[in-house]
Design a protein around this motif. Structure first.
Motif, PDB file in Angstrom:
ATOM      1  N   ARG A 117       0.817  -1.215   0.000  1.00 53.86           N
ATOM      2  CA  ARG A 117       0.000   0.000   0.000  1.00 53.86           C
ATOM      3  C   ARG A 117       0.852   1.267   0.000  1.00 53.86           C
ATOM      4  O   ARG A 117       0.492   2.273  -0.624  1.00 53.86           O
ATOM      5  CB  ARG A 117      -0.930  -0.012   1.221  1.00 53.86           C
ATOM      6  N   GLN A 118       1.971   1.226   0.705  1.00 52.73           N
ATOM      7  CA  GLN A 118       2.881   2.369   0.693  1.00 52.73           C
ATOM      8  C   GLN A 118       3.491   2.549  -0.684  1.00 52.73           C
ATOM      9  O   GLN A 118       3.594   3.663  -1.198  1.00 52.73           O
ATOM     10  CB  GLN A 118       4.024   2.141   1.691  1.00 52.73           C
ATOM     11  N   PHE A 119       3.913   1.443  -1.253  1.00 50.98           N
ATOM     12  CA  PHE A 119       4.584   1.467  -2.547  1.00 50.98           C
ATOM     13  C   PHE A 119       3.670   2.002  -3.642  1.00 50.98           C
ATOM     14  O   PHE A 119       4.114   2.681  -4.572  1.00 50.98           O
ATOM     15  CB  PHE A 119       5.062   0.043  -2.888  1.00 50.98           C
ATOM     16  N   ARG A 120       2.389   1.691  -3.515  1.00 49.64           N
ATOM     17  CA  ARG A 120       1.434   2.113  -4.550  1.00 49.64           C
ATOM     18  C   ARG A 120       0.850   3.500  -4.285  1.00 49.64           C
ATOM     19  O   ARG A 120       0.068   4.008  -5.067  1.00 49.64           O
ATOM     20  CB  ARG A 120       0.272   1.113  -4.617  1.00 49.64           C
ATOM     21  N   ARG A 121       1.247   4.103  -3.159  1.00 55.67           N
ATOM     22  CA  ARG A 121       0.707   5.413  -2.813  1.00 55.67           C
ATOM     23  C   ARG A 121       1.081   6.441  -3.874  1.00 55.67           C
ATOM     24  O   ARG A 121       2.193   6.423  -4.411  1.00 55.67           O
ATOM     25  CB  ARG A 121       1.323   5.837  -1.474  1.00 55.67           C
TER      26      ARG A 121
END
Ligand code: C2E
Ligand code: MG
Ligand code: MG
Ligand code: MG
Length: 280
Positions: A117-121
């Motif tokens: 989820r962080q990476f896709r933020r």
């Protein structure tokens, strides 16, 4: 009768479900306040190069001493945080803290775990870059560790994100390698520096031919592609010997060091090599 038993089982199942959902909700609420309550800290586990066991980097691992739950494992709370924006609250704290650590180390990189989820933020790349600049840290001293899950959903976009990060000088590692999907596709397509062989394969090496074969192929593949290959979760001298024969370049695990506090990490880094290197 059967119907009544069935109903009983259903009710029991519902109550168990409720319990699970309540637990997750409480953990999520606790995490939302963990930063301001100063309940989080990072520990650092050395990553060493084979040979004289030079400490080349440290993986940052989060710890949460919750007022309510006591010590609770990141293997439990990270997946819960990942279900909501709470992951960003704690993820930003982890990033800032890990970057501050880089500045204390003589030359090593710090490897930071990012959840999918962080990476896709939105703006992930700019966010990491600005955080590094604010901390006065060179991107080359920062490794971004992601799992295949993070890149599986939208491979095109993930490839673009990794490419941009790497262009700025950040190191990229693929964590828990071998447990996800489309492994070969991913490593061909993505800008990477390091493959981390999942601990389950290292653990299985001595027992099953299959695990040993997988470890060997990952090492060959990584070497052919010019990547650093890190064996995770090394616990025994037998594993160290098997990995040396297999030709792995880097090692990490309790055999070498548990994750340690920042002060101890700085001490290990200043010594540069771990004791007993000649044997490995
Ligand atoms: P991971 O990134 O694969 O981290 C390696 C885990 O293996 C760590 O567990 C580490 O303490 C453990 N480990 C290292 N060497 C050995 C060994 O020789 N034997 C055994 N049995 N275990 C070993 P930890 O710290 O409990 O973290 C579990 C997972 O939680 C991590 O797996 C990672 O997925 C996640 N995590 C931890 N810290 C963070 C973080 O700061 N951010 C994010 N997003 N996830 C994190
Ligand atoms: Mg990791
Ligand atoms: Mg790992
Ligand atoms: Mg793992």
């Amino acid at each position: 009768d059967a119907k009544r038993v069935g109903r009983g089982v259903t009710r029991l199942f519902d109550e168990t479900m409720d319990e699970g959902i309540r637990f997750r909700r409480r953990v999520e609420q606790g995490l939302a306040r963990a930063v301001e309550r100063d309940e989080l800290r990072l520990v650092y586990q050395p990553i060493v190069a084979r040979g004289e066991l030079e400490v080349v980097g440290f993986e940052a691992l989060v710890r949460w001493d919750s007022a309510v739950y006591g010590r609770i494992s990141p293997a439990v709370f990270i997946p819960i945080a990942e279900e909501s924006n709470v992951i960003h609250t704690i993820g930003d704290w982890i990033l800032a803290e890990a970057l501050a650590m880089v500045a204390r180390l003589p030359q090593q990189y710090v490897s930071i775990n990012f959840s999918p989820r962080q990476f896709r933020r939105h703006n992930f790349v700019a966010h990491v870059m600005e955080s590094a600049q604010r901390a006065g840290v060179a991107p080359g001293r920062v490794q971004i560790e992601i799992t295949e899950t993070a890149i599986f959903d939208d491979a095109e976009r993930a490839a673009e994100t990794l490419f941009r990060l790497r262009q700025m000088g950040f190191r990229i590692a693929l964590d828990d390698f071998g447990t996800g999907y489309s492994s070969l596709y991913n490593i061909r397509k993505f800008a990477l520096d390091s493959l981390k062989i999942d601990r389950s394969f290292i653990d299985g090496m001595g027992r099953e031919r299959e695990s040993a074969a997988i470890v060997h192929s990952i090492i060959h593949l990584g070497r052919a592609l010019g990547l650093e290959v890190v064996a995770e979760g090394v616990e025994t001298v037998a594993q160290v010997q098997a990995l040396r024969l297999a030709g792995t370049s880097h090692l990490q695990g309790f055999f070498f060091s548990q994750p340690v506090d920042g002060d101890v990490a700085v001490m290990l880094a200043e010594r540069r090599v771990l004791a007993g290197g000649a044997a490995v």
